[in-house]
Design a protein around this motif. Structure first.
Motif, PDB file in Angstrom:
ATOM      1  N   ARG A 273     -32.978 -38.490  64.278  1.00 25.96           N
ATOM      2  CA  ARG A 273     -32.866 -36.955  63.458  1.00 25.96           C
ATOM      3  C   ARG A 273     -32.026 -36.945  62.075  1.00 25.96           C
ATOM      4  O   ARG A 273     -31.466 -37.989  61.663  1.00 25.96           O
ATOM      5  CB  ARG A 273     -32.142 -35.895  64.278  1.00 25.96           C
ATOM      6  N   ARG A 274     -32.313 -35.836  61.477  1.00 22.36           N
ATOM      7  CA  ARG A 274     -31.762 -35.677  60.232  1.00 22.36           C
ATOM      8  C   ARG A 274     -30.436 -36.270  60.180  1.00 22.36           C
ATOM      9  O   ARG A 274     -29.475 -35.854  60.932  1.00 22.36           O
ATOM     10  CB  ARG A 274     -32.021 -34.302  59.792  1.00 22.36           C
TER      11      ARG A 274
ATOM     12  N   GLU B 195     -34.303 -40.009  59.393  1.00 26.88           N
ATOM     13  CA  GLU B 195     -35.730 -40.045  59.624  1.00 26.88           C
ATOM     14  C   GLU B 195     -36.571 -41.020  58.838  1.00 26.88           C
ATOM     15  O   GLU B 195     -37.225 -42.015  59.293  1.00 26.88           O
ATOM     16  CB  GLU B 195     -36.660 -38.772  59.195  1.00 26.88           C
TER      17      GLU B 195
ATOM     18  N   PRO C 122     -40.361 -38.208  64.802  1.00 27.77           N
ATOM     19  CA  PRO C 122     -39.069 -37.347  64.254  1.00 27.77           C
ATOM     20  C   PRO C 122     -39.533 -36.216  63.600  1.00 27.77           C
ATOM     21  O   PRO C 122     -38.852 -35.134  63.285  1.00 27.77           O
ATOM     22  CB  PRO C 122     -38.497 -38.456  63.224  1.00 27.77           C
TER      23      PRO C 122
ATOM     24  N   ARG D 164     -38.496 -32.267  64.484  1.00 25.50           N
ATOM     25  CA  ARG D 164     -37.759 -31.614  63.634  1.00 25.50           C
ATOM     26  C   ARG D 164     -38.788 -30.081  63.188  1.00 25.50           C
ATOM     27  O   ARG D 164     -38.179 -29.147  63.113  1.00 25.50           O
ATOM     28  CB  ARG D 164     -37.755 -32.334  62.317  1.00 25.50           C
TER      29      ARG D 164
END
Length: 544
Positions: A140-141, A144, A355, A359
């Motif tokens: 996740r952020r 990515e 990913p 998101r």
């Protein structure tokens, strides 16, 4: 007095002056101190990436040795080497040089087998490392981009392994090249041109081994090493993810410094891995090319299974029913094109896109530096397990002839069973895994409310019952600090005539709606909010 003055106030040496000048222009000392004190969390699952890195290092070292003696030629010659059963047999220069390495070079067979085992461990370590990142949400952020690099490394590792596997020009690897040529030819319109470009003419031609050799020792290793450097640079820049523990939060990293603690442990891992690979190579034979013989276009090896990392592709080709279609003078060979081209392409498209998909259905979210426990994200975990079950079926199908022979099962029956399992098993695995994750969340809730069972029995007015001890604050912290995105409802307000984002909101509800709530006191809730706050937003947020 003058001697004392000279000892205390002696001018700096030339080396010290040079170091000072460089540091004034390039802040090497400051950057070096920060890098050497970088914190690395201490957990076994974080060593998977290092196993891949050190396997690559072993591959480079052994590959340099092997390149001194390997000759990537395809011109034929009569074999006159040490292996008597092949005397007088016409072989290619590549095949003869592999026999020369195995039987005539001191330590050659050992290093050849170390190289092959290290290749298998390298691909396996990358794959398991990707699985660890997927199941813990470490993509996740802001990671990515690093996930994209990791997937690219995985694809390059597969291609590098296939090129190395094909270089000996034995009957087994030649059968694999023949399969690759058939997959190229199945591509509509451009397949014939692509096959001529890769092989330099009709199969097998005289160019494929030299070309694969260049790719294997130059182009692909260069790309791998460059991407590994970028990947590690991103790890240092974004900091390492970590598990939720007391003192661990979304705005700090707790662990051993790079120097000296983590470096010592990492170097020890390298020597252990090298020793295990050497032991495996000394005791377990792999790829005995002298048993297969040189490649002949009119021969096919029995029990011809590729290395495990492309076994799923072999299985897909075997399970696909025969199907062809003629359109505008072009033949679409669906039983090769779909499993050989569409399936691996779809696999990597899904890996690259996942990913961004998660998101998209999650919505705006801060940076995430804490790992998810797989049970806390049941849909993601269920999807991963379902994909693994499908991969296992395809891998098993890659050796269906051997399974049929060993277990005395009719070949046709085994094929139909595996085709059925390919669709049924992922469906069952998805639902069972999701139920298991929700059950584990319910078990966490019971532990928070009632504590865990103690090794003693208590007497009550109604009889006897197992004693229970309430969880400590630290144990409760590990359970409560979890990521809980809410299903999206953006664009579905009552006053809107046209409700937007219906598909995204529906996917978000499917992904995040089912969850077991956890009881927490007000103090615990505030503690969780501080731990999960974005970097720089929580009070007392520490650095490395």
């Amino acid at each position: 007095m003058s001697d004392f003055y000279e000892r205390v106030w002696s001018p700096p040496s030339r080396g010290e002056r040079l170091a000072t000048a460089l540091d004034r222009r390039l802040p090497l000392s400051t950057a070096g101190r920060q890098f050497l004190r970088k914190a690395f969390p201490d957990h076994w699952s974080f060593l998977l990436g290092e196993i891949a890195l050190y396997s690559l290092l072993v591959l480079v070292l052994t590959g340099v040795f092997l390149s001194f003696f390997f000759h990537p030629g395809m011109s034929e010659q009569t074999y006159t080497g040490s292996y008597a059963p092949l005397h007088g047999v016409r072989t290619s220069q590549a095949y003869a040089s592999v026999l020369h390495i195995s039987f005539d070079i001191r330590g050659g067979l050992l290093l050849r087998q170390i190289h092959h085992w290290a290749a298998l461990v390298f691909v396996a370590a990358i794959g398991v490392h990707l699985l660890r990142i997927f199941f813990t949400g470490a993509f996740r952020r802001p990671r990515e981009g690093n996930w994209t690099i990791g997937v690219t490394l995985f694809g390059l590792a597969l291609l590098e392994g296939f090129c190395g596997y094909s270089l000996p020009d034995d009957l087994l690897s030649g059968t694999g090249l023949r399969t690759a040529q058939g997959i190229m030819l199945s591509i509509p319109v451009v397949g014939t041109y692509l096959q001529f470009f890769v092989f330099g003419g009709q199969f097998p031609g005289q160019e494929i081994i030299p070309r694969m050799y260049v790719f294997h020792i130059l182009l692909l290793p260069g790309l791998l090493l460059a991407l590994v450097g970028v990947h590690l640079g991103f790890v240092v820049y974004h900091k390492h993810t970590q598990w939720a523990k007391p003192g661990h939060s979304n705005h700090n990293v707790v662990g051993k410094p790079l120097v000296p603690q983590y470096t010592a442990k990492s170097i020890g891992l390298f020597f252990v891995l090298t020793g295990v690979l050497a032991l495996m190579s000394a005791l377990m034979q792999i790829n005995p090319v002298w048993s297969f013989g040189p490649y002949r276009a009119d021969h096919v090896s029995l029990d011809a299974q590729p290395d495990w990392y492309v076994g799923f592709l072999e299985g897909a080709l075997r399970l696909m029913p025969a199907a062809e279609t003629d359109i505008a003078g072009h033949t679409f060979v669906w039983d090769v094109f779909l499993p050989g081209v569409v399936l691996p392409t779809a696999l990597f498209v899904v890996l690259y896109a996942y990913p961004f998909f998660e998101r998209w259905i999650t919505g705006p979210a801060p940076e995430q530096h804490l790992c998810d426990r797989p049970r806390d994200q049941p849909t993601r975990t269920a999807l991963g397990v379902a994909a693994l079950s499908g991969y296992a079926v395809l891998l098993m199908a890659g050796g269906q002839d051997v399974l049929s022979y060993v277990f005395h099962v009719p070949f046709e029956l085994l094929t139909y069973v595996l085709r059925t399992l390919l669709f049924l098993l992922p469906f069952l695995a998805y639902h069972l895994t999701k139920r298991a994750c929700l059950g584990l969340q319910a078990a966490d809730r019971r532990r928070l409310l009632d504590g865990r069972v103690a090794p003693e029995v208590r007497r009550t007015p109604g009889g006897y019952e197992a004693a229970r001890n309430l969880l400590s604050q630290d144990d409760a912290y590990r359970i409560l600090v979890r990521n809980e995105p809410r299903p999206r409802a953006h664009g579905t307000e009552v006053w809107r005539w046209f409700r937007r984002h219906r598909i995204r909101n529906a996917l978000s509800r499917w992904f995040f709606a089912r969850r077991v709530g956890l009881p927490a006191t007000e103090v615990q809730r505030r503690r969780v909010e501080v731990a999960r706050a974005a970097p720089g937003e929580a009070e007392g947020g520490g650095g490395d």
